[in-house]
Enzyme design. Structure first.
Site, PDB file in Angstrom:
ATOM      1  CG  HIS A 378      43.890  47.977  37.337  1.00 22.98           C
ATOM      2  ND1 HIS A 378      44.052  47.217  36.206  1.00 22.98           N
ATOM      3  CD2 HIS A 378      44.958  48.800  37.382  1.00 22.98           C
ATOM      4  CE1 HIS A 378      45.179  47.553  35.605  1.00 22.98           C
ATOM      5  NE2 HIS A 378      45.750  48.517  36.302  1.00 22.98           N
ATOM      6  CE  LYS A 569      36.307  34.326  37.141  1.00 17.69           C
ATOM      7  NZ  LYS A 569      36.348  35.453  36.274  1.00 17.69           N
ATOM      8  NE  ARG A 570      43.427  35.980  45.116  1.00 15.71           N
ATOM      9  CZ  ARG A 570      44.327  36.699  45.771  1.00 15.71           C
ATOM     10  NH1 ARG A 570      45.428  37.100  45.157  1.00 15.71           N
ATOM     11  NH2 ARG A 570      44.171  36.993  47.046  1.00 15.71           N
ATOM     12  CE  LYS A 575      38.039  38.191  41.117  1.00 23.25           C
ATOM     13  NZ  LYS A 575      38.293  38.724  39.769  1.00 23.25           N
ATOM     14  CB  THR A 677      42.738  39.423  31.825  1.00 24.91           C
ATOM     15  OG1 THR A 677      43.043  39.114  33.187  1.00 24.91           O
ATOM     16  CG2 THR A 677      42.859  40.917  31.604  1.00 24.91           C
ATOM     17  CE  LYS A 681      45.202  35.621  30.983  1.00 27.88           C
ATOM     18  NZ  LYS A 681      45.462  35.688  32.433  1.00 27.88           N
TER      19      LYS A 681
HETATM   20  C1  7LS Z   1      46.495  44.518  46.060  1.00 30.31           C
HETATM   21  C2  7LS Z   1      47.191  44.608  48.349  1.00 30.31           C
HETATM   22  C3  7LS Z   1      46.176  45.501  48.652  1.00 30.31           C
HETATM   23  C4  7LS Z   1      43.375  43.286  40.505  1.00 30.31           C
HETATM   24  O1  7LS Z   1      43.858  42.199  40.158  1.00 30.31           O
HETATM   25  C5  7LS Z   1      44.589  45.761  45.315  1.00 30.31           C
HETATM   26  C6  7LS Z   1      45.462  45.398  46.307  1.00 30.31           C
HETATM   27  C7  7LS Z   1      45.279  45.922  47.616  1.00 30.31           C
HETATM   28  O2  7LS Z   1      44.358  46.706  47.858  1.00 30.31           O
HETATM   29  C8  7LS Z   1      46.032  45.971  49.961  1.00 30.31           C
HETATM   30  C9  7LS Z   1      46.913  45.542  50.929  1.00 30.31           C
HETATM   31  C10 7LS Z   1      47.914  44.646  50.622  1.00 30.31           C
HETATM   32  C11 7LS Z   1      48.058  44.182  49.343  1.00 30.31           C
HETATM   33  N1  7LS Z   1      47.328  44.152  47.063  1.00 30.31           N
HETATM   34  C12 7LS Z   1      46.649  43.997  44.778  1.00 30.31           C
HETATM   35  C13 7LS Z   1      45.772  44.359  43.789  1.00 30.31           C
HETATM   36  C14 7LS Z   1      44.733  45.240  44.074  1.00 30.31           C
HETATM   37  N2  7LS Z   1      43.803  45.656  43.135  1.00 30.31           N
HETATM   38  C15 7LS Z   1      43.365  45.052  42.029  1.00 30.31           C
HETATM   39  C16 7LS Z   1      42.407  45.716  41.273  1.00 30.31           C
HETATM   40  C17 7LS Z   1      41.947  45.100  40.140  1.00 30.31           C
HETATM   41  N3  7LS Z   1      43.832  43.851  41.634  1.00 30.31           N
HETATM   42  N4  7LS Z   1      42.420  43.899  39.761  1.00 30.31           N
HETATM   43  C18 7LS Z   1      41.979  43.248  38.511  1.00 30.31           C
HETATM   44  O3  7LS Z   1      42.724  43.873  37.475  1.00 30.31           O
HETATM   45  C19 7LS Z   1      42.496  43.265  36.209  1.00 30.31           C
HETATM   46  C20 7LS Z   1      43.378  43.984  35.213  1.00 30.31           C
HETATM   47  O4  7LS Z   1      42.901  45.250  34.940  1.00 30.31           O
HETATM   48  C21 7LS Z   1      41.020  43.328  35.819  1.00 30.31           C
HETATM   49  O5  7LS Z   1      40.851  42.571  34.653  1.00 30.31           O
HETATM   50  C22 7LS Z   1      40.143  42.733  36.925  1.00 30.31           C
HETATM   51  O6  7LS Z   1      38.804  42.959  36.615  1.00 30.31           O
HETATM   52  C23 7LS Z   1      40.494  43.399  38.245  1.00 30.31           C
HETATM   53  O7  7LS Z   1      39.780  42.772  39.306  1.00 30.31           O
END
Ligand code: 7LS
Length: 829
Positions: A378, A569-570, A575, A677, A681
């Site tokens: 992702h 968004k985040r 971004k 995403t 929407k």
């Molecule tokens: C996470 C953590 C992490 C998204 O929403 C990475 C981490 C961590 O690295 C490290 C320590 C503690 C907690 N939590 C939660 C999520 C993520 N990584 C991502 C990667 C991509 N989180 N995305 C988004 O995914 C969407 C669906 O595919 C995409 O549309 C979007 O572009 C993308 O940013």
């Protein structure tokens, strides 16, 4: 005398089956059950001021209808003996469940009627429900949309996740700054979950391995002296739309075993021994915010292994019950989809189960593992690529580490045979990154151990195969594929935008909710002036609803006749909420200079959470709030510009926001947003997009046509090329608008009481090392925004393009995405 409860229930059910397959869904039946649950299940007499109990009675009434369909779905899958998929994810950002269930069951009208005598609407009751905020953002919400689509397509897919006691933190804004608060979403109970203690699993940590010979003289590893934790499942029903399918989201809660540290107990440390159990219960206590400062936290790895091990054991147990210890057809009938690398330790855990617990050979185990694991990437951002120090694995998961070493040794052998003598390549591809503190590259483990690796938008997959994972792609081109994300049109148009969806159904029938390709038929409506007028009226109504939300949460008045320009968004530098703010300041400069020619009145809304440890992201929030405060107080700007920061952005807020937005801001630095995403929407709900050629924006623009999309900015290739000689100072110098914006920021105009606080942001823009190249895209962004204003003044044309956006959004349904996963990766026939 004992009573066989299951046969009693079965007898009752079969009696029901003779009359009608299910409990009634007419208003009378619902009203009877509503009253029964209200008075008997919940023991209430009158509806008090809050609708809390009535909400629960409604939830239980609806839930009963789900439960019977759930049982029959399970039975159908079992009878069919079909292939099963486990979608394993650390996050499922489900949001609320009541309206979703009501809509998917098709009982909205009758439920509304049954609520009539209580004088409340479904929407009012729904306000009592907490969001299930078990995710950070896009990745977690995607998992929830996917489950909706799997159930709607009748696919045997089970979601596996963690039942966090505390979900995504609540965001408050104090003095313009983000303050985090706990999200104790379960504190008033959760009618949508069923504890399933009979399926409790045991997950091992720490200890060490010992090798023992079996009766045939073969050596086997035993993982011993472990500290075990129980995984107790809680199941949530996931209803399909209009098809009587109900799938399962199984969320694990960690619990201590009943084993004591005997030593402590004997020494009289009884209370200490019991207290030490809370450690086990910590595992599922809190969802980690996606935060680099949280990288490498031991508890996060515990969460990952806990989820993975419990889920694989669950699948294995079901397999054994049906097939016994025969694994010949295991990979033909099972597939595990890994949502990013977070659960990628699954590769080693499945090996462990097959090798150690079921005594298969390495080759047999590896052949199975490699043909049933699939990995979705992702992100391309280097800081998000997971690495775990070997030393942590060594202590916490010693047996798993041994298996990873063995996987790596055999893999590197394969590489060495293909490219003899290329030691550089070996070290680049290795699952273990050597160095002072060697670490495990989880993406490499996932790629080596999977039969499929997919990106989430065309550009993203291209960048993966040409950049980040190029050498793996050269090795195994057949593994790599693209699956452009999608969102469920039921939640993200059907019930979040009743006004528009009723209008759509009136025009093209309601088949679009089930088969979203039907939405294309809407495009002919652009030539129907009456329809366009009604489209506008519906959208105006939604804008009023959004304005009410903004008023209530921010105290800012948004006027629905103005252009609603939204970025939610985040909060992250890539971004580029900062670019949005620069544009706002530019408009403000123009207003103060009396240069309003060609402008249209705008309301700019920005919302999103920053990771608690992400200093610059939090400072961006402060900047938005300060800029908003100054502009909103300035009467000269009142008719032209209003700005608000919406606190505590979540799934439920987005349901109101996306329906009331005119302009969707998708302005990430090209090459950085894997897909996005939210962009989908907004498009579905008839917003126009201003965006860069990044992620799924590219496909959105292709679908709707270049004339109906406001494009600006560098391409991913241009961004990469510019990196070595990027000079924001010269860009600022040569752009009068940008230098005036920078001057206003630097003058302290927006932070008169707190001089210098925004210096880090100003520096980030002026720094030639700015990875996000904010200054580089400012000029073309301002131009594109001018094109937005020019079009907005022409209501008829704007409306036509709005309709065309909705009509062109067919491809962005998660049903389309899931069909592709099912056909190409899962091979569900
Ligand atoms: C996470 C953590 C992490 C998204 O929403 C990475 C981490 C961590 O690295 C490290 C320590 C503690 C907690 N939590 C939660 C999520 C993520 N990584 C991502 C990667 C991509 N989180 N995305 C988004 O995914 C969407 C669906 O595919 C995409 O549309 C979007 O572009 C993308 O940013």
């Amino acid at each position: 005398m004992t009573t066989d409860i299951s046969s009693t229930v079965a007898a009752n059910v079969s009696v029901n089956l003779d009359d009608s397959p299910w409990l009634g869904i007419d208003a009378n039946s619902l009203e009877t059950d509503l009253a029964r649950h209200f008075h008997l299940t919940l023991g209430r007499d009158k509806d008090p001021a809050s609708h809390y109990y009535l909400y629960n009675a409604a939830a239980l009434t609806v839930r009963d209808r789900l439960v019977e369909r759930w049982r029959s779905t399970r039975q159908n899958y079992h009878d069919a003996g079909c292939k099963r998929v486990a979608y394993i994810s650390l996050e499922f950002l489900v949001g609320r469940s009541l309206c979703n269930a009501v809509m998917n069951l098709g009982i909205e009208e009758s439920l509304q009627r049954s609520l009539f005598r209580y004088g409340v609407t479904l929407e009012q009751l729904s306000e009592e429900e907490s969001d299930a905020g078990l995710g950070n953002g896009g990745l977690g919400r995607l998992a929830a949309c996917f489950l909706d689509s799997c159930a709607t397509l009748g696919l045997p897919v089970t979601g596996y996740g963690l039942r966090y006691e505390y979900g995504m933190f609540h965001q408050k804004i104090e003095n313009g700054r983000q303050v985090e608060g706990p999200d104790h979403w379960l504190d008033r109970g959760n009618p949508w979950e069923f504890e399933a203690p009979q399926d409790t699993r045991r997950v091992r940590f720490f200890g060490h391995t010992r090798f023992e010979r079996d009766e045939h003289g073969n050596l086997h590893a035993c993982w011993v002296d472990t500290e075990d934790v129980l995984a107790v499942p809680y199941d949530m029903p996931i209803p399909g739309y209009g098809n009587d399918t109900v799938n399962t989201l199984r969320l694990w809660k960690s619990m201590a075993t009943d084993e004591f540290h005997l030593q402590e107990f004997n020494n009289g440390g009884y209370a200490e021994a019991v207290a030490s159990k809370t450690q086990a219960e910590q595992i599922t206590m809190v969802l980690y915010p996606n935060d680099v400062s949280e990288n490498g936290k031991v508890l996060r790895l515990k969460q990952q292994y806990f989820l993975t091990s419990a889920s694989l054991q669950d699948v294995m147990d079901r397999w054994l019950k049906r097939h016994g210890p025969c694994f010949e057809r295991f990979s033909e009938l099972n597939c595990f989809q890994l949502n990013d690398t977070h659960p990628s330790v699954a590769v080693a855990e499945l090996m462990r189960l097959l090798l150690d617990e079921h005594r298969l050979s390495w080759d047999q185990s590896w052949a199975i593992t490699r043909s049933c694991m699939a990995y979705t990437n992702h992100t391309l951002l280097p800081e998000a690529l997971e690495r775990w120090p070997v030393r942590i694995f060594h202590d916490m998961l010693p047996r798993i580490l041994e298996i990873i070493y063995e996987i790596n040794a055999r893999f590197l052998q394969e590489v060495a045979e293909k490219w003899p003598g290329d030691t550089q390549k070996l070290s680049r591809l290795s699952i273990i990154e050597e160095g002072n503190d060697p670490s495990i590259r989880m993406a490499h483990l996932a790629i080596v151990g999977s039969m499929s690796v997919n990106g989430v938008a065309q550009l993203h997959t291209e960048l993966l195969t040409q950049g980040l994972f190029r050498e793996f792609y050269e090795l195994w081109p057949h593994k790599f594929n693209n699956k452009t994300n999608g969102v469920t049109p039921r939640r993200w148009l059907g019930f979040c935008n009743r006004e528009l969806s009723d209008l759509i159904s009136e025009r093209i029938g309601d088949g679009w909710l089930r088969d979203f390709s039907n939405i294309k038929a809407l495009s002919s409506a652009v030539d129907d002036a009456h329809f366009c007028e009604r489209w506008n009226t519906a959208r105006r109504h939604n804008k009023s609803r959004l304005a009410d939300l903004v008023k209530q949460r921010c105290g800012v008045s948004f006027d629905p006749s103005m252009l609603f320009d939204v970025q939610v968004k985040r909060i992250h530098e890539y971004k580029r909420q900062l670019l949005n703010v620069l544009h706002v300041v530019h408009l403000y400069n123009r207003i103060l200079a009396g240069d309003t020619h060609g402008m249209v009145p705008r309301c700019v809304l920005i919302g999103g959470k920053a990771a608690p440890g992400y200093f610059l992201a939090k400072l961006i929030i402060k900047l938005v709030n300060n800029v908003a405060q100054v502009i909103n107080q300035d009467l000269r700007a009142h008719d032209w510009l209003r700005v608000a920061f919406l606190p505590d952005y979540n799934v439920t807020a987005m349901e109101i926001i996306c329906a009331g937005t005119d302009l969707s801001e998708q302005i990430s630095t090209a090459g950085k947003e894997a897909s996005g995403t939210g962009n989908m929407k907004f498009m579905m709900n008839g917003a126009l997009t201003i965006g860069t050629l990044d992620g799924a924006n590219i496909e959105i623009r292709d679908a709707v046509g270049a004339d109906n999309f406001f494009l600006f900015g560098l391409t991913a290739a241009e961004v990469a090329e510019l990196r070595s000689h990027y000079s924001p100072e010269s860009i600022i110098e040569s752009d009068k608008n940008l230098s005036e914006v920078m001057q206003r920021l630097e003058s302290g105009y927006f932070n008169q009481d707190e001089p210098g606080i925004f210096d880090p942001l100003i520096y980030s823009i002026r720094n030639s090392g700015d990875s996000w190249m904010t200054a580089a895209d400012f000029g073309s962004y301002v131009q594109a925004q001018q094109a937005v204003s020019d079009l907005y003044r022409n209501t008829d044309q704007w409306t036509q393009k709005s309709i065309l956006n909705t009509a062109s959004s067919a491809f962005f349904s998660s049903d389309r995405t899931i069909r592709a996963y099912a056909d190409d990766i899962w091979q569900l026939t």
